[in-house]
Design a protein around this motif. Sequence first.
Motif, PDB file in Angstrom:
ATOM      1  N   GLU A 122      -3.634 -10.870  -5.407  1.00 52.05           N
ATOM      2  CA  GLU A 122      -2.543 -10.659  -6.558  1.00 52.05           C
ATOM      3  C   GLU A 122      -2.248  -9.457  -6.664  1.00 52.05           C
ATOM      4  N   ARG A 123      -2.369  -8.450  -5.683  1.00 47.11           N
ATOM      5  CA  ARG A 123      -1.966  -6.987  -5.649  1.00 47.11           C
ATOM      6  C   ARG A 123      -2.051  -6.199  -6.876  1.00 47.11           C
ATOM      7  N   ARG A 124      -3.395  -6.560  -7.493  1.00 45.42           N
ATOM      8  CA  ARG A 124      -3.880  -5.652  -8.516  1.00 45.42           C
ATOM      9  C   ARG A 124      -5.005  -4.679  -7.995  1.00 45.42           C
ATOM     10  N   ILE A 125      -5.296  -4.750  -6.830  1.00 43.52           N
ATOM     11  CA  ILE A 125      -6.114  -3.780  -6.196  1.00 43.52           C
ATOM     12  C   ILE A 125      -5.686  -3.547  -4.781  1.00 43.52           C
ATOM     13  N   ASP A 126      -5.824  -2.423  -4.211  1.00 44.49           N
ATOM     14  CA  ASP A 126      -5.292  -2.478  -2.653  1.00 44.49           C
ATOM     15  C   ASP A 126      -6.614  -2.571  -1.900  1.00 44.49           C
ATOM     16  N   ASP A 127      -6.126  -2.638  -0.598  1.00 46.69           N
ATOM     17  CA  ASP A 127      -7.087  -2.854   0.480  1.00 46.69           C
ATOM     18  C   ASP A 127      -8.273  -2.018   0.467  1.00 46.69           C
ATOM     19  N   THR A 128      -7.809  -0.696   0.183  1.00 48.07           N
ATOM     20  CA  THR A 128      -9.120   0.197   0.546  1.00 48.07           C
ATOM     21  C   THR A 128     -10.122   0.063  -0.778  1.00 48.07           C
ATOM     22  N   VAL A 129      -9.760  -0.467  -2.057  1.00 47.17           N
ATOM     23  CA  VAL A 129     -10.822  -0.610  -2.969  1.00 47.17           C
ATOM     24  C   VAL A 129     -11.311  -1.758  -2.512  1.00 47.17           C
ATOM     25  N   LEU A 130     -10.752  -2.889  -2.053  1.00 48.80           N
ATOM     26  CA  LEU A 130     -11.300  -4.094  -1.562  1.00 48.80           C
ATOM     27  C   LEU A 130     -12.530  -3.909  -0.503  1.00 48.80           C
TER      28      LEU A 130
END
Length: 151
Positions: A122-130
Amino acid sequence: MPEQLASGEPFPDRDVIVFVTGGVIVLTLPQGLVLPGIVRWARLPRDTAVEAERQLAETQAADLGTDPDVVERLRRELDKRLEFLWAGDGDHPAVRHDEHYTALHRELVAQMRATVVRLRDERRIDDTVLRQVQAALDLEEVRLSPNGMVE
């Protein structure tokens, strides 16, 4: 195992190596399956080092200024863990409690993993946070697995 060398010649003693490898696997597999039962059957005496380590952990926790409620919670968790370790069979309440706790914890980790992927999608967090959250969840899965490996 390759059948030929780079030069095109047959691999020397390939059949012997395959036979010996198969024999080792066949002979060691039953040992791994039977060993836990043998350990339970042997009824080895309690490991007093575990008790000493628990006492050290409690003492060190208290020395660190830890809240007494936290120390008591840790003591209860360690007592449950020790009860489980000494229970031996699947019919013991401590074993059932541990199985239910672990299953529920694994479901929670799976739910958390699905949630962070959805948040990324949903683009609420970015890949780094994921990736950071997934790394923590990976460690939790390893901790929950009986052999220290993710299943």
